[in-house]
Write a protein that holds these residues in place. Structure first.
Motif, PDB file in Angstrom:
ATOM      1  N   PHE A   1       0.928  -1.222   0.065  1.00 35.39           N
ATOM      2  CA  PHE A   1      -0.011   0.107  -0.072  1.00 35.39           C
ATOM      3  C   PHE A   1       0.958   1.025   0.080  1.00 35.39           C
ATOM      4  CE2 PHE A   1      -2.108  -3.313   2.444  1.00 35.39           C
ATOM      5  CZ  PHE A   1      -3.513  -3.271   1.884  1.00 35.39           C
TER       6      PHE A   1
ATOM      7  N   ILE B   1       4.083   1.140   2.298  1.00 35.03           N
ATOM      8  CA  ILE B   1       3.959   0.006   3.109  1.00 35.03           C
ATOM      9  C   ILE B   1       3.846  -1.377   2.535  1.00 35.03           C
ATOM     10  CG2 ILE B   1       2.436  -1.048   5.043  1.00 35.03           C
ATOM     11  CD1 ILE B   1       1.484   1.910   5.530  1.00 35.03           C
TER      12      ILE B   1
ATOM     13  N   ALA C   1       2.845  -4.694   3.164  1.00 33.09           N
ATOM     14  CA  ALA C   1       1.984  -5.404   4.006  1.00 33.09           C
ATOM     15  C   ALA C   1       2.143  -6.807   4.242  1.00 33.09           C
ATOM     16  CB  ALA C   1       0.288  -4.970   3.839  1.00 33.09           C
TER      17      ALA C   1
ATOM     18  N   PRO D   1       1.452 -10.159  15.467  1.00 34.87           N
ATOM     19  CA  PRO D   1       1.005  -8.905  16.354  1.00 34.87           C
ATOM     20  C   PRO D   1       0.176  -8.076  15.238  1.00 34.87           C
ATOM     21  CG  PRO D   1       3.462  -9.592  16.418  1.00 34.87           C
ATOM     22  CD  PRO D   1       2.841 -10.548  15.474  1.00 34.87           C
TER      23      PRO D   1
ATOM     24  N   THR E   1      -4.879  -9.763   8.186  1.00 40.05           N
ATOM     25  CA  THR E   1      -6.245  -9.122   7.584  1.00 40.05           C
ATOM     26  C   THR E   1      -6.141  -9.035   6.040  1.00 40.05           C
ATOM     27  OG1 THR E   1      -6.821  -8.089   9.599  1.00 40.05           O
ATOM     28  CG2 THR E   1      -8.160  -7.529   7.695  1.00 40.05           C
TER      29      THR E   1
ATOM     30  N   GLN F   1     -14.148  -9.417  11.149  1.00 34.17           N
ATOM     31  CA  GLN F   1     -13.814  -8.815  12.540  1.00 34.17           C
ATOM     32  C   GLN F   1     -15.090  -7.824  13.002  1.00 34.17           C
ATOM     33  OE1 GLN F   1     -10.040  -6.421  13.082  1.00 34.17           O
ATOM     34  NE2 GLN F   1      -9.199  -8.254  12.132  1.00 34.17           N
TER      35      GLN F   1
HETATM   36  P1  ATP Z   1      -4.384  -6.791  13.348  1.00 32.57           P
HETATM   37  O1  ATP Z   1      -4.088  -8.040  13.887  1.00 32.57           O
HETATM   38  O2  ATP Z   1      -4.093  -5.637  14.029  1.00 32.57           O
HETATM   39  O3  ATP Z   1      -5.864  -6.913  12.689  1.00 32.57           O
HETATM   40  P2  ATP Z   1      -3.169  -7.656  10.935  1.00 32.57           P
HETATM   41  O4  ATP Z   1      -2.186  -8.539  11.014  1.00 32.57           O
HETATM   42  O5  ATP Z   1      -4.559  -7.949  10.308  1.00 32.57           O
HETATM   43  O6  ATP Z   1      -3.157  -6.654  12.142  1.00 32.57           O
HETATM   44  P3  ATP Z   1      -2.913  -5.732   8.524  1.00 32.57           P
HETATM   45  O7  ATP Z   1      -4.341  -5.155   8.815  1.00 32.57           O
HETATM   46  O8  ATP Z   1      -3.239  -6.971   7.584  1.00 32.57           O
HETATM   47  O9  ATP Z   1      -2.549  -6.497   9.699  1.00 32.57           O
HETATM   48  O10 ATP Z   1      -2.076  -4.747   8.367  1.00 32.57           O
HETATM   49  C1  ATP Z   1      -0.960  -5.004   7.604  1.00 32.57           C
HETATM   50  C2  ATP Z   1       0.014  -3.674   7.289  1.00 32.57           C
HETATM   51  O11 ATP Z   1      -0.820  -3.152   6.290  1.00 32.57           O
HETATM   52  C3  ATP Z   1      -0.349  -2.633   8.217  1.00 32.57           C
HETATM   53  O12 ATP Z   1       0.758  -1.535   8.368  1.00 32.57           O
HETATM   54  C4  ATP Z   1      -1.524  -1.821   7.807  1.00 32.57           C
HETATM   55  O13 ATP Z   1      -1.380  -0.335   8.312  1.00 32.57           O
HETATM   56  C5  ATP Z   1      -1.332  -1.796   6.486  1.00 32.57           C
HETATM   57  N1  ATP Z   1      -2.465  -1.827   5.622  1.00 32.57           N
HETATM   58  C6  ATP Z   1      -3.616  -2.682   5.635  1.00 32.57           C
HETATM   59  N2  ATP Z   1      -4.458  -2.177   5.218  1.00 32.57           N
HETATM   60  C7  ATP Z   1      -4.358  -1.129   4.232  1.00 32.57           C
HETATM   61  C8  ATP Z   1      -4.931  -0.277   3.471  1.00 32.57           C
HETATM   62  N3  ATP Z   1      -6.044  -0.446   2.816  1.00 32.57           N
HETATM   63  N4  ATP Z   1      -4.203   0.786   3.043  1.00 32.57           N
HETATM   64  C9  ATP Z   1      -3.090   1.188   3.572  1.00 32.57           C
HETATM   65  N5  ATP Z   1      -2.302   0.164   4.429  1.00 32.57           N
HETATM   66  C10 ATP Z   1      -3.078  -0.844   4.752  1.00 32.57           C
END
Ligand code: ATP
Length: 256
Positions: free
Chosen positions: A16, A19, A21, A40, A46, A88
């Motif tokens: 993204f 970032i 991900a 974490p 997600t 979620q």
């Molecule tokens: P949590 O346990 O808090 O739900 P997660 O493991 O599910 O976390 P993700 O939500 O997949 O983590 O996020 C992974 C990274 O991608 C993070 O740095 C998040 O800020 C970024 N991210 C996720 N979705 C987007 C988006 N639509 N736009 C920009 N950045 C995103």
């Protein structure tokens, strides 16, 4: 030879802007497994789910579901293919009854929605009867019979989470994606959820991929666990192997 995995993720990358991900994630989920995905906050769990349900595209990598490249599948075809999910933040219709919410899941698979129903298109009556019957079976299975006709908005949170499960099951998935099913549940409810996940797997002969922060739950229900941190896979194996992995311990200690 061993049976091909139901789900196979290879070198998956999602960015993204600046970032990253997901950064080259690979793993398999075998048929009939309950697989846990941990990591974490911000680890990419997600994002991975959103790739599996085609809500997000990915810049690199491959996902195969039952041998079929997911890249060739449109978002609206995912449920029909056999991938069901919960969210979620529950995505239910608060003003509709428990039974009707579960029926909606069924329509997600058949793609004959309420409009066809309302218009009384040919063949719809028989299908409607079938989806009512199946929805009632799920209501019973989930112990929601006493509230079958109650509006979802009036239910306590734990029951609403069960409705969300019912809705995902109504689409008759072969792979069920559960996004933090334990979040917001009390200790007793989490215990019951663990038993329920196993029963779902056994009774419906499906494969489960579970994203969960509740370590007690993941470690007790999963056959296989994959751990992510900062978009990378840091460990995978049995619950005992993953729990004892130095990088996993470090990742969790580092966030406290
Ligand atoms: P949590 O346990 O808090 O739900 P997660 O493991 O599910 O976390 P993700 O939500 O997949 O983590 O996020 C992974 C990274 O991608 C993070 O740095 C998040 O800020 C970024 N991210 C996720 N979705 C987007 C988006 N639509 N736009 C920009 N950045 C995103």
């Amino acid at each position: 030879p061993a049976e091909a995995p139901l789900l196979s993720v290879r070198d998956l990358c999602v960015r993204f802007g600046g970032i990253t991900a997901l950064d080259g994630v690979s793993f398999d989920v075998q048929r009939g497994q309950v697989a846990g995905l941990i990591g974490p906050n911000g680890a990419g769990k997600t994002t991975l789910f959103n790739c599996l349900s085609r809500l997000y595209g990915y810049s690199e990598g491959r996902i195969r579901f039952d041998g079929q490249p997911l890249e060739s599948v449109a978002r609206h075809q995912v449920a029909g293919l056999g991938i069901g999910r919960t969210f979620q933040n529950l995505a239910l219709f608060g003003s509709m009854s428990v039974l009707d919410n579960i029926k909606v899941g069924r329509h997600a698979r058949t793609r004959k929605g309420f409009l066809a129903n309302a218009l009384r298109l040919p063949g719809v009556a028989a299908e409607e009867e079938d989806s009512s019957r199946r929805a009632r079976e799920l209501v019973r299975f989930l112990g929601l019979e006493p509230v079958a006709d109650t509006r979802v908005a009036e239910l306590p949170f734990g029951s609403r989470k069960r409705v969300e499960l019912g809705r995902a099951l109504a689409s008759e998935p072969r792979l069920l994606l559960l996004d933090e099913p334990a979040a917001g549940l009390n200790h007793e409810e989490v215990g019951a959820l663990g038993t329920l996940i196993r029963r779902i797997r056994d009774q419906f002969h499906l494969t489960v991929l579970l994203v969960e922060h509740h370590m007690g739950l993941v470690m007790s229900v999963s056959d296989h666990v994959v751990a992510l941190n900062f978009g990378r896979k840091i460990a995978e194996g049995t619950p005992a192997q993953v729990r004892a992995h130095p990088e996993v311990i470090q990742a969790y200690l580092g966030t406290e």
